[in-house]
Design an enzyme around this catalytic site. Structure first.
Site, short mmCIF file in Angstrom:
data_model
loop_
_atom_site.label_atom_id
_atom_site.label_comp_id
_atom_site.label_asym_id
_atom_site.label_seq_id
_atom_site.Cartn_x
_atom_site.Cartn_y
_atom_site.Cartn_z
N LYS A 1 0.83 -1.22 0.00
CA LYS A 1 0.00 0.00 0.00
C LYS A 1 0.85 1.26 0.00
O LYS A 1 2.02 1.26 0.37
CB LYS A 1 -0.99 -0.04 1.17
N ARG B 1 -3.35 -10.21 4.74
CA ARG B 1 -3.71 -10.33 3.32
C ARG B 1 -2.52 -9.80 2.52
O ARG B 1 -2.15 -8.64 2.66
CB ARG B 1 -4.97 -9.50 3.07
N1 PMM Z 1 -7.26 -4.11 0.56
C1 PMM Z 1 -7.52 -4.15 -0.76
C2 PMM Z 1 -8.52 -5.00 -1.26
N2 PMM Z 1 -9.24 -5.78 -0.43
N3 PMM Z 1 -9.73 -6.54 1.73
C3 PMM Z 1 -9.52 -6.49 3.04
N4 PMM Z 1 -10.25 -7.25 3.88
N5 PMM Z 1 -8.56 -5.69 3.59
C4 PMM Z 1 -7.78 -4.88 2.82
O1 PMM Z 1 -6.94 -4.15 3.38
C5 PMM Z 1 -7.99 -4.89 1.41
C6 PMM Z 1 -9.00 -5.74 0.90
C7 PMM Z 1 -6.73 -3.30 -1.69
O2 PMM Z 1 -5.56 -3.91 -2.06
P1 PMM Z 1 -5.31 -4.58 -3.52
O3 PMM Z 1 -5.88 -3.64 -4.53
O4 PMM Z 1 -3.81 -4.64 -3.56
O5 PMM Z 1 -5.92 -5.93 -3.53
#
Ligand code: PMM
Length: 275
Positions: free
Chosen positions: A204, A243
């Site tokens: 991030k 994650r």
């Molecule tokens: N961050 C992203 C997408 N989905 N879900 C949860 N539960 N927590 C998060 O911090 C989260 C998520 C965005 O990240 P990406 O675009 O790299 O997948």
């Protein structure tokens, strides 16, 4: 929890079949590196992103979920849509990861409650198109705890039992870098709520800003070591999962903490009386 984004920016070239093969190969690699859960997402939630229509999200997500679940893999699905959640559960998804915690779709909590799936409720204030304008807080930790608490209440009222609920502070979602660091510094408050805690910081922007040098923010693919440091912290605090885009080094960090915990938890673990 390994991230498997089946969005066009991740898997752009080729037709459906190529994308499916590509997704499955990436999932296999994460499994080989020790992942426990694969989080399949068909909608980018980045700041400024445009939402795909529901039929497009279904087309991206369902074949991948069906294939992975068919291999006995524990699958979560990153969706804000009740229709996608229902189709994913029908095709074997064990967890619904709803970054809006039920705010984006009024049917979501009921659909999950009426199923056997676990539910991830993340703190969220609005869609990617508007979330950067919503990052205003007097007391970020207090307000995130209160707002997430309201969503936990809504999930419980809808019939999702506490054991099926997982919470997530939502790093980067309507939060600037300073707010993310404050939340991270206060993360133990979230653990102490007693629900399983998921932590998502992988790659991030606030990590890129932290590691900025004369050439600018640290590029996306070079932020993983900082995320591993946060995984170690989170594991020490008792988080349930992280994650992540990369798996092996996070798995290693979790193994280190688990091994230390065996020593700490053993009756003879602290003969010096230091702990
Ligand atoms: N961050 C992203 C997408 N989905 N879900 C949860 N539960 N927590 C998060 O911090 C989260 C998520 C965005 O990240 P990406 O675009 O790299 O997948």
């Amino acid at each position: 929890m390994g991230i498997l984004n089946v969005t066009p920016d991740s898997f752009s070239d080729g037709g459906d079949h190529y994308a499916l093969d590509d997704a499955l190969a990436h999932a296999q690699q994460m499994l080989a590196e020790g992942v426990d859960i694969i989080d399949v997402g068909g909608e980018s939630t980045r700041p400024g992103s445009v939402r795909p229509p529901e039929d497009e999200e279904l087309r991206r997500v369902v074949p991948v979920v069906a294939a992975l679940a068919g291999m006995g893999i524990q699958v979560s699905v990153d969706t804000m849509r009740a229709g996608v959640a229902a189709a994913a559960i029908e095709n074997g998804a064990a967890i619904i990861n709803d970054v809006s915690a039920g705010l984006a779709d009024p049917d979501m909590l009921r659909v999950v409650a009426d199923s056997p799936a676990d539910y991830i409720a993340m703190h969220w204030r609005g869609h990617g198109s508007e979330m950067n304008q919503l990052a205003h807080y007097d007391d970020v930790t207090g307000e995130v705890m209160t707002e997430l608490g309201a969503r936990i209440g809504a999930a419980l009222s809808a019939g999702i039992t506490p054991e099926r609920l997982i919470i997530d502070p939502g790093y980067g979602f309507a939060k600037d870098a300073t707010q993310n660091w404050q939340l991270l510094a206060d993360q133990e408050h979230f653990v102490s709520l007693g629900y399983r805690l998921l932590v998502g910081v992988s790659r991030k922007r606030f990590l890129g800003d932290l590691l900025r040098d004369g050439r600018g923010p640290r590029p996306v693919l070079h932020r993983d070591d900082a995320a591993v440091a946060i995984t170690t912290l989170s594991a020490l605090q008792g988080a349930w999962a992280v994650r992540t885009h990369t798996v092996r080094q996070h798995r290693d960090a979790v193994e280190v903490v688990a091994r230390l915990r065996q020593v700490w938890d053993a009756p003879e673990g602290h003969p010096s009386g230091l702990r």
